[in-house]
Design an enzyme around this catalytic site. Structure first.
Site, PDB file in Angstrom:
ATOM      1  N   GLU A 131       5.883  -9.389  -8.551  1.00 25.14           N
ATOM      2  CA  GLU A 131       7.295  -9.743  -8.409  1.00 25.14           C
ATOM      3  C   GLU A 131       7.897  -9.108  -7.164  1.00 25.14           C
ATOM      4  OE1 GLU A 131      11.020 -11.403  -9.139  1.00 25.14           O
ATOM      5  OE2 GLU A 131       9.081 -11.923  -9.979  1.00 25.14           O
TER       6      GLU A 131
ATOM      7  N   GLY B 179       3.345   0.667   7.956  1.00 28.99           N
ATOM      8  CA  GLY B 179       2.299   0.921   8.934  1.00 28.99           C
ATOM      9  C   GLY B 179       1.427   2.109   8.577  1.00 28.99           C
TER      10      GLY B 179
ATOM     11  N   GLY C 122       1.632  -0.050   1.791  1.00 24.53           N
ATOM     12  CA  GLY C 122       1.739  -1.417   1.270  1.00 24.53           C
ATOM     13  C   GLY C 122       0.374  -1.983   0.937  1.00 24.53           C
TER      14      GLY C 122
ATOM     15  N   TYR D 284      -0.177 -10.279   4.626  1.00 24.74           N
ATOM     16  CA  TYR D 284      -0.897 -10.905   3.512  1.00 24.74           C
ATOM     17  C   TYR D 284      -2.117 -11.677   4.004  1.00 24.74           C
ATOM     18  CZ  TYR D 284       3.355  -9.783   0.892  1.00 24.74           C
ATOM     19  OH  TYR D 284       4.403  -9.130   0.315  1.00 24.74           O
TER      20      TYR D 284
END
Length: 168
Positions: free
Chosen positions: A82, A92, A96, A130
């Site tokens: 979500e 960076g 993530g 991604y």
């Protein structure tokens, strides 16, 4: 830096991160999430929402909130991501990627067949990120959503033959 499952004491920071994400996505005015709601969803009797946080020196600086979905074609659950957000000053650094990798590992460990999410068309940095990890866009699919008044109106219409059609 560590990525770990969310704990109850992380909730205030996570709500703050959700608000930061909404501001980044130009939709802060749509956020209604409260700490009480998030606590109930994550830690209630039957949790349906799960999460991981990125922690740097005891401070929560990133979050991944997710829930299970199901693929009838594959016959297995999957994870729907979500929200994935890392504060700008920590981007960076690999946080993530580690949050996303952690969810991929959850899928593999539990035998789930996919990890999926949506991204805004204009969010080029995220789209590039991604793609770099091997994710592919689902071209040909459009997300639909019913919320607020439209959801209530549609739910209250009985015997319709089409969207919000009048009963015959």
């Amino acid at each position: 830096m560590t990525v770990r499952p969310i704990r109850p004491d992380d909730v205030p920071a996570v709500v703050g991160l959700v608000r930061e994400l909404a501001e980044y996505e130009r939709a802060l005015h749509e956020v209604r999430l409260t700490e009480e709601q998030l606590t109930a969803c994550l830690f209630g009797d039957s949790p349906a929402l799960f999460g991981h946080v990125a922690d740097v020196d005891g401070e929560v600086v990133g979050v991944a909130l997710w829930f299970l979905n199901f693929s009838t074609w594959r016959g297995t659950h999957g994870v729907y991501l979500e929200d994935l957000y890392v504060q700008p000053q920590h981007r960076g650094s690999g946080l993530g990627k580690e949050l996303l990798r952690t969810l991929a590992a959850v899928c593999v460990e539990r035998g789930y067949s996919r990890l999926e999410w949506s991204v805004l068309d204009w969010n080029t940095p995220s789209i590039e990120f991604y793609r770099a990890v091997g994710a592919v866009p689902m071209d040909g699919w459009t997300v639909f959503r019913l919320t607020d008044d439209a959801l209530s109106r549609f739910a209250s219409v009985e015997g319709t033959t089409g969207p919000l059609a009048s009963p015959s």
